[in-house]
Design an enzyme around this catalytic site. Structure first.
Site, PDB file in Angstrom:
ATOM      1  N   ARG A 177       0.863  -1.200   0.000  1.00 42.04           N
ATOM      2  CA  ARG A 177       0.000   0.000   0.000  1.00 42.04           C
ATOM      3  C   ARG A 177       0.893   1.241   0.000  1.00 42.04           C
ATOM      4  NH1 ARG A 177      -4.893  -2.301   1.953  1.00 42.04           N
ATOM      5  NH2 ARG A 177      -6.125  -0.892   0.692  1.00 42.04           N
ATOM      6  N   GLN A 209      -0.574   2.880  -5.972  1.00 38.61           N
ATOM      7  CA  GLN A 209      -1.996   3.195  -5.807  1.00 38.61           C
ATOM      8  C   GLN A 209      -2.840   2.835  -7.030  1.00 38.61           C
ATOM      9  OE1 GLN A 209      -2.159   7.267  -4.510  1.00 38.61           O
ATOM     10  NE2 GLN A 209      -2.141   6.691  -2.354  1.00 38.61           N
ATOM     11  N   ASP A 219      -3.826  -0.815  -6.989  1.00 36.37           N
ATOM     12  CA  ASP A 219      -4.329  -1.322  -5.712  1.00 36.37           C
ATOM     13  C   ASP A 219      -5.797  -1.757  -5.829  1.00 36.37           C
ATOM     14  OD1 ASP A 219      -5.053  -1.783  -3.121  1.00 36.37           O
ATOM     15  OD2 ASP A 219      -4.099   0.011  -2.312  1.00 36.37           O
ATOM     16  N   SER A 247      -8.035  -1.441  -2.718  1.00 33.52           N
ATOM     17  CA  SER A 247      -8.596  -0.099  -2.519  1.00 33.52           C
ATOM     18  C   SER A 247      -9.737   0.189  -3.486  1.00 33.52           C
ATOM     19  CB  SER A 247      -7.511   0.972  -2.688  1.00 33.52           C
ATOM     20  OG  SER A 247      -6.626   0.937  -1.603  1.00 33.52           O
ATOM     21  N   TYR A 287      -1.934  -0.681   9.161  1.00 32.78           N
ATOM     22  CA  TYR A 287      -3.112  -1.436   9.562  1.00 32.78           C
ATOM     23  C   TYR A 287      -3.307  -1.326  11.076  1.00 32.78           C
ATOM     24  CZ  TYR A 287      -3.130  -3.485   4.912  1.00 32.78           C
ATOM     25  OH  TYR A 287      -3.193  -3.658   3.562  1.00 32.78           O
TER      26      TYR A 287
HETATM   27  N1  LIG Z   1      -0.844   4.711   0.568  1.00 31.45           N
HETATM   28  C1  LIG Z   1      -1.684   4.027  -0.123  1.00 31.45           C
HETATM   29  O1  LIG Z   1      -1.549   3.946  -1.269  1.00 31.45           O
HETATM   30  C2  LIG Z   1      -2.826   3.328   0.562  1.00 31.45           C
HETATM   31  C3  LIG Z   1      -3.862   2.833  -0.206  1.00 31.45           C
HETATM   32  C4  LIG Z   1      -4.905   2.163   0.434  1.00 31.45           C
HETATM   33  C5  LIG Z   1      -4.886   1.993   1.804  1.00 31.45           C
HETATM   34  N2  LIG Z   1      -3.877   2.494   2.528  1.00 31.45           N
HETATM   35  C6  LIG Z   1      -3.827   2.323   3.973  1.00 31.45           C
HETATM   36  O2  LIG Z   1      -3.890   0.952   4.269  1.00 31.45           O
HETATM   37  C7  LIG Z   1      -4.501   0.786   5.530  1.00 31.45           C
HETATM   38  C8  LIG Z   1      -5.592  -0.242   5.446  1.00 31.45           C
HETATM   39  O3  LIG Z   1      -6.694   0.220   4.666  1.00 31.45           O
HETATM   40  P1  LIG Z   1      -7.877  -0.790   4.361  1.00 31.45           P
HETATM   41  O4  LIG Z   1      -8.970  -0.039   3.740  1.00 31.45           O
HETATM   42  O5  LIG Z   1      -7.350  -1.992   3.661  1.00 31.45           O
HETATM   43  O6  LIG Z   1      -8.280  -1.204   5.833  1.00 31.45           O
HETATM   44  P2  LIG Z   1      -8.778  -2.611   6.389  1.00 31.45           P
HETATM   45  O7  LIG Z   1      -9.825  -3.156   5.484  1.00 31.45           O
HETATM   46  O8  LIG Z   1      -7.625  -3.455   6.761  1.00 31.45           O
HETATM   47  O9  LIG Z   1      -9.484  -2.157   7.761  1.00 31.45           O
HETATM   48  C9  LIG Z   1     -10.535  -1.217   7.766  1.00 31.45           C
HETATM   49  C10 LIG Z   1     -10.384  -0.314   8.949  1.00 31.45           C
HETATM   50  O10 LIG Z   1     -10.727  -1.021  10.147  1.00 31.45           O
HETATM   51  C11 LIG Z   1     -10.011  -0.410  11.177  1.00 31.45           C
HETATM   52  N3  LIG Z   1     -10.068  -1.224  12.396  1.00 31.45           N
HETATM   53  C12 LIG Z   1      -9.431  -2.383  12.692  1.00 31.45           C
HETATM   54  N4  LIG Z   1      -9.767  -2.796  13.935  1.00 31.45           N
HETATM   55  C13 LIG Z   1     -10.639  -1.892  14.416  1.00 31.45           C
HETATM   56  C14 LIG Z   1     -11.345  -1.775  15.643  1.00 31.45           C
HETATM   57  N5  LIG Z   1     -11.218  -2.667  16.622  1.00 31.45           N
HETATM   58  N6  LIG Z   1     -12.158  -0.708  15.807  1.00 31.45           N
HETATM   59  C15 LIG Z   1     -12.290   0.211  14.822  1.00 31.45           C
HETATM   60  N7  LIG Z   1     -11.667   0.160  13.639  1.00 31.45           N
HETATM   61  C16 LIG Z   1     -10.845  -0.878  13.449  1.00 31.45           C
HETATM   62  C17 LIG Z   1      -8.632  -0.243  10.570  1.00 31.45           C
HETATM   63  O11 LIG Z   1      -7.869   0.706  11.303  1.00 31.45           O
HETATM   64  C18 LIG Z   1      -8.968   0.232   9.181  1.00 31.45           C
HETATM   65  O12 LIG Z   1      -9.018   1.647   9.086  1.00 31.45           O
HETATM   66  C19 LIG Z   1      -4.966   2.169   5.941  1.00 31.45           C
HETATM   67  O13 LIG Z   1      -3.967   2.716   6.766  1.00 31.45           O
HETATM   68  C20 LIG Z   1      -5.033   2.921   4.667  1.00 31.45           C
HETATM   69  O14 LIG Z   1      -4.910   4.313   4.831  1.00 31.45           O
HETATM   70  C21 LIG Z   1      -2.828   3.145   1.929  1.00 31.45           C
END
Ligand SMILES: NC(=O)c1ccc[n+]([C@@H]2O[C@H](COP(=O)([O-])OP(=O)(O)OC[C@H]3O[C@@H](n4cnc5c(N)ncnc54)[C@H](O)[C@@H]3O)[C@@H](O)[C@H]2O)c1
Length: 382
Positions: free
Chosen positions: A122, A127, A130, A133, A226
């Site tokens: 990520r 991006q 991805d 996403s 995460y």
């Molecule tokens: N830089 C990039 O290109 C890029 C692109 C996509 C995602 N990301 C990052 O990757 C990470 C994961 O994204 P995702 O959409 O796959 O998330 P995910 O599907 O793994 O999880 C969804 C959300 O659930 C939250 N979560 C987990 N346990 C929890 C709890 N007990 N209570 C409340 N919330 C809880 C996580 O913090 C996360 O925000 C994030 O930090 C996101 O910003 C980065």
């Protein structure tokens, strides 16, 4: 020279997506691909074989993949696909290796170079590739639509001669890609939106999308952006704050996930029992068991006066847009794999190194060492 690329028809139940759409065909051809697709691969999203100009349609799946340098799919393919592939060829699809031991074994035996879409790092440069996403963003949008169709009330404030109603209160729990898109959608539709996550950096993101943020004082940042699992003490602290917000909401959307773990339980049976009559929970984490103790994955259930909607494979429900974005994600990844009309795998490229799952008979749970063997060379034009 060209690279033989084969696109599979998906076979898993309720899967509507396809890994190639007509708008991506010219781009892949320009990249050096000779395209083949299994007959009927796009029919679940109303794309006829004839919509795919310059793509050879092949009815027999085994013949389709037998001569392919690269096989593209959405879901983990059937074992028979791997059996029919040429040794050393490339497969690009979602795999989720922990759930597919037989498939991984077969990939290793056939020395397939498999890129698992869910392993893509990520990072900013990745991006456009991805798929987690792109598919999650669609799911987040759709969660609001699903929730609103089960609500007996409107999301925005509506004023009539008889008086004003609304707006509804929406609480989004878990603010990754899906949760943030759910906030944006609910806000656009006029609801009053709250967001909650255990990663504090999501507060600013929620606020920028028009929501308020529920602060619990628990910071559960884990590795790689995460979340980590909460301790029992943290769970009690969080529940004490969240109960009021859950029970004031008309619509709760949950998306919380921790990679490699079952979905964390954010809503207890007792909290559901105390919710408003007519309230709706849309649980987007049903695939991992659900964020609510009352969730039944794949079902819509009534628990007291609350409706719990827990759909599986939500991106497939928006198959047309999901395929469009997925095909573009895969194209952008293929750009890294093909040069001058041949497959050229550069293992010094962090994206390829981290996304590869199997190569040359070895399993790569983490990135392989640089300067590993390059992929299979492309075929000469007939
Ligand atoms: N830089 C990039 O290109 C890029 C692109 C996509 C995602 N990301 C990052 O990757 C990470 C994961 O994204 P995702 O959409 O796959 O998330 P995910 O599907 O793994 O999880 C969804 C959300 O659930 C939250 N979560 C987990 N346990 C929890 C709890 N007990 N209570 C409340 N919330 C809880 C996580 O913090 C996360 O925000 C994030 O930090 C996101 O910003 C980065």
């Amino acid at each position: 020279m060209y690279v033989n690329v084969a696109v599979l028809k998906e076979t898993q139940p309720h899967e509507k997506r396809v890994a190639l759409v007509p708008s991506v065909v010219p781009k892949l051809i320009k990249l050096g691909a000779k395209l083949h697709m299994q007959a009927g691969a796009g029919e679940a999203i109303k794309l006829a074989d004839t919509d795919f100009k310059d793509v050879a349609i092949v009815a027999d799946r085994d013949k389709l993949v037998a001569d392919a340098d690269v096989v593209l799919a959405v879901q983990p393919p059937a074992l028979g696909v791997i059996d029919a592939m040429e040794e050393g060829a490339i497969l690009v699809s979602f795999i989720y290796a922990d759930k597919q031991p037989a498939l991984v074994k077969r990939l290793l035996e056939k020395k397939i170079t498999c890129f698992a879409m869910e392993k893509l790092p990520r990072i900013t440069r990745a991006q456009s590739m991805d798929a987690l996403s792109s598919q999650s963003a669609l799911a987040g949008y759709y969660a609001v639509q699903l929730g609103s169709t089960h609500l007996g009330r409107v999301l925005p404030k509506i004023t009539t001669a008889a008086g004003a109603i609304g707006p509804a209160k929406v609480l989004v729990m878990g603010l990754g890609v899906a949760g943030l898109e759910a906030i944006a959608t609910a806000h656009r539709l006029g609801a009053v939106v709250e967001g909650y996550d255990v990663r504090p950096e999501t507060q600013e993101q929620a606020l920028s999308l028009g929501a308020t943020f529920v602060e619990t004082g628990v910071d559960a940042r884990g590795d790689g952006g995460y979340a980590r699992e909460l301790s029992a003490e943290e769970k009690t602290k969080v529940a004490a704050v969240l109960t009021k917000h859950i029970q004031q909401a008309d619509l709760v959307i949950t998306t919380a996930a921790i990679p490699g773990h079952a979905s964390p339980k954010l809503i207890s049976k007792a909290q559901v029992a105390g919710m408003k009559a007519g309230a709706v929970i849309v649980d987007l984490s049903a695939e991992g068991g659900g964020n609510c103790e009352d969730t039944r994955p794949g079902e819509t259930t009534e628990v007291g006066h609350v409706t719990i909607v827990a759909p599986l494979n939500v991106p497939s429900l928006l198959g047309e847009d999901a395929s469009e974005l997925y095909a573009k994600n895969q194209y952008n990844l293929l750009v890294l794999m093909m040069k001058d009309n041949v497959v050229a795998l550069d293992w010094d490229d962090e994206i390829l190194a981290k996304t590869v799952l199997t190569h040359a008979g070895e399993l790569h749970k983490t990135a392989p060492k640089p300067a590993a063997k390059p992929g299979k060379p492309a075929k000469k034009a007939a």
